[in-house]
Design a protein around this motif. Sequence first.
Motif, mmCIF file in Angstrom:
data_model
loop_
_atom_site.group_PDB
_atom_site.id
_atom_site.type_symbol
_atom_site.label_atom_id
_atom_site.label_comp_id
_atom_site.label_asym_id
_atom_site.label_seq_id
_atom_site.Cartn_x
_atom_site.Cartn_y
_atom_site.Cartn_z
ATOM 1 N N GLU A 17 0.831 -1.209 0.000
ATOM 2 C CA GLU A 17 0.000 0.000 0.000
ATOM 3 C C GLU A 17 0.865 1.258 0.000
ATOM 4 N N ILE A 18 1.921 1.252 0.801
ATOM 5 C CA ILE A 18 2.821 2.409 0.858
ATOM 6 C C ILE A 18 3.522 2.595 -0.487
ATOM 7 N N ALA A 19 3.956 1.495 -1.098
ATOM 8 C CA ALA A 19 4.599 1.579 -2.419
ATOM 9 C C ALA A 19 3.657 2.189 -3.445
ATOM 10 N N GLU A 20 2.383 1.828 -3.384
ATOM 11 C CA GLU A 20 1.403 2.395 -4.313
ATOM 12 C C GLU A 20 1.249 3.896 -4.114
ATOM 13 N N VAL A 21 1.281 4.335 -2.868
ATOM 14 C CA VAL A 21 1.189 5.771 -2.589
ATOM 15 C C VAL A 21 2.406 6.486 -3.182
ATOM 16 N N TYR A 22 3.593 5.906 -2.973
ATOM 17 C CA TYR A 22 4.799 6.506 -3.529
ATOM 18 C C TYR A 22 4.759 6.525 -5.053
ATOM 19 N N GLU A 23 4.232 5.473 -5.666
ATOM 20 C CA GLU A 23 4.116 5.453 -7.125
ATOM 21 C C GLU A 23 3.161 6.542 -7.600
ATOM 22 N N THR A 24 2.064 6.688 -6.913
ATOM 23 C CA THR A 24 1.066 7.703 -7.278
ATOM 24 C C THR A 24 1.636 9.106 -7.173
ATOM 25 N N THR A 25 2.494 9.318 -6.180
ATOM 26 C CA THR A 25 3.086 10.646 -5.971
ATOM 27 C C THR A 25 4.436 10.793 -6.673
ATOM 28 N N LYS A 26 4.728 9.847 -7.582
ATOM 29 C CA LYS A 26 5.938 9.892 -8.419
ATOM 30 C C LYS A 26 7.238 9.852 -7.619
ATOM 31 N N GLN A 27 7.212 9.204 -6.456
ATOM 32 C CA GLN A 27 8.424 9.000 -5.666
ATOM 33 C C GLN A 27 8.906 7.569 -5.932
ATOM 34 N N ASN A 28 9.379 7.372 -7.149
ATOM 35 C CA ASN A 28 9.654 6.030 -7.660
ATOM 36 C C ASN A 28 10.762 5.300 -6.918
ATOM 37 N N LYS A 29 11.790 5.980 -6.495
ATOM 38 C CA LYS A 29 12.887 5.316 -5.771
ATOM 39 C C LYS A 29 12.382 4.724 -4.455
ATOM 40 N N LYS A 30 11.549 5.471 -3.761
ATOM 41 C CA LYS A 30 10.995 4.961 -2.502
ATOM 42 C C LYS A 30 10.093 3.755 -2.767
ATOM 43 N N ALA A 31 9.303 3.831 -3.824
ATOM 44 C CA ALA A 31 8.434 2.704 -4.180
ATOM 45 C C ALA A 31 9.266 1.474 -4.507
ATOM 46 N N GLU A 32 10.348 1.669 -5.263
ATOM 47 C CA GLU A 32 11.227 0.544 -5.619
ATOM 48 C C GLU A 32 11.820 -0.108 -4.368
ATOM 49 N N ASN A 33 12.221 0.713 -3.404
ATOM 50 C CA ASN A 33 12.774 0.158 -2.160
ATOM 51 C C ASN A 33 11.741 -0.713 -1.445
ATOM 52 N N TYR A 34 10.504 -0.257 -1.419
ATOM 53 C CA TYR A 34 9.454 -1.060 -0.784
ATOM 54 C C TYR A 34 9.242 -2.369 -1.543
ATOM 55 N N HIS A 35 9.247 -2.315 -2.860
ATOM 56 C CA HIS A 35 9.053 -3.537 -3.640
ATOM 57 C C HIS A 35 10.216 -4.513 -3.445
ATOM 58 N N ARG A 36 11.428 -4.011 -3.323
ATOM 59 C CA ARG A 36 12.570 -4.896 -3.053
ATOM 60 C C ARG A 36 12.402 -5.593 -1.698
ATOM 61 N N ASN A 37 11.948 -4.830 -0.709
ATOM 62 C CA ASN A 37 11.731 -5.417 0.616
ATOM 63 C C ASN A 37 10.578 -6.420 0.615
ATOM 64 N N ILE A 38 9.556 -6.158 -0.187
ATOM 65 C CA ILE A 38 8.443 -7.101 -0.310
ATOM 66 C C ILE A 38 8.961 -8.427 -0.868
ATOM 67 N N VAL A 39 9.785 -8.363 -1.894
ATOM 68 C CA VAL A 39 10.345 -9.583 -2.489
ATOM 69 C C VAL A 39 11.131 -10.363 -1.433
ATOM 70 N N LYS A 40 11.932 -9.667 -0.629
ATOM 71 C CA LYS A 40 12.716 -10.337 0.421
ATOM 72 C C LYS A 40 11.801 -11.014 1.438
ATOM 73 N N LEU A 41 10.755 -10.318 1.862
ATOM 74 C CA LEU A 41 9.821 -10.918 2.813
ATOM 75 C C LEU A 41 9.099 -12.117 2.209
ATOM 76 N N CYS A 42 8.716 -12.002 0.957
ATOM 77 C CA CYS A 42 8.011 -13.099 0.296
ATOM 78 C C CYS A 42 8.902 -14.320 0.134
ATOM 79 N N ASP A 43 10.201 -14.096 -0.006
ATOM 80 C CA ASP A 43 11.134 -15.215 -0.141
ATOM 81 C C ASP A 43 11.165 -16.084 1.121
ATOM 82 N N ARG A 44 10.707 -15.562 2.235
ATOM 83 C CA ARG A 44 10.633 -16.351 3.468
ATOM 84 C C ARG A 44 9.532 -17.409 3.401
ATOM 85 N N HIS A 45 8.596 -17.244 2.454
ATOM 86 C CA HIS A 45 7.442 -18.141 2.348
ATOM 87 C C HIS A 45 7.310 -18.646 0.910
#
Length: 99
Positions: A17-45
């Motif tokens: 949800e936070i990544a989507e907000v950053y994407e909407t507000t054109k803060q792409n680097k912050k959104a990318e960081n959230y997506h990288r962290n999501i991938v890491k968390l998902c790798d646990r499962h």
Amino acid sequence: MQAKSNIDFENIMRMNEIAEVYETTKQNKKAENYHRNIVKLCDRHPKNETALQYKIHSLNKLNKPYKSLETTNELLNLNPNSLIALFYIIKFLKEASYV
């Protein structure tokens, strides 16, 4: 006490949800960081459908279509009737046809 996986999934949902907000507000680097962290968390499962779905979504947002397709295949191996996996395959094929 909540199970660790429940905490992870709540974090993944909020981070998405936070990544989507950053994407909407054109803060792409912050959104990318959230997506990288999501991938890491998902790798646990690795054998969880929900985790794989979020991972696919984040990999697509990170412009990693082949890794996303590999993960989609993992999801299909886990659940051959996954509509979300089929949706991502169709999306990948449409985008690949424009290259």
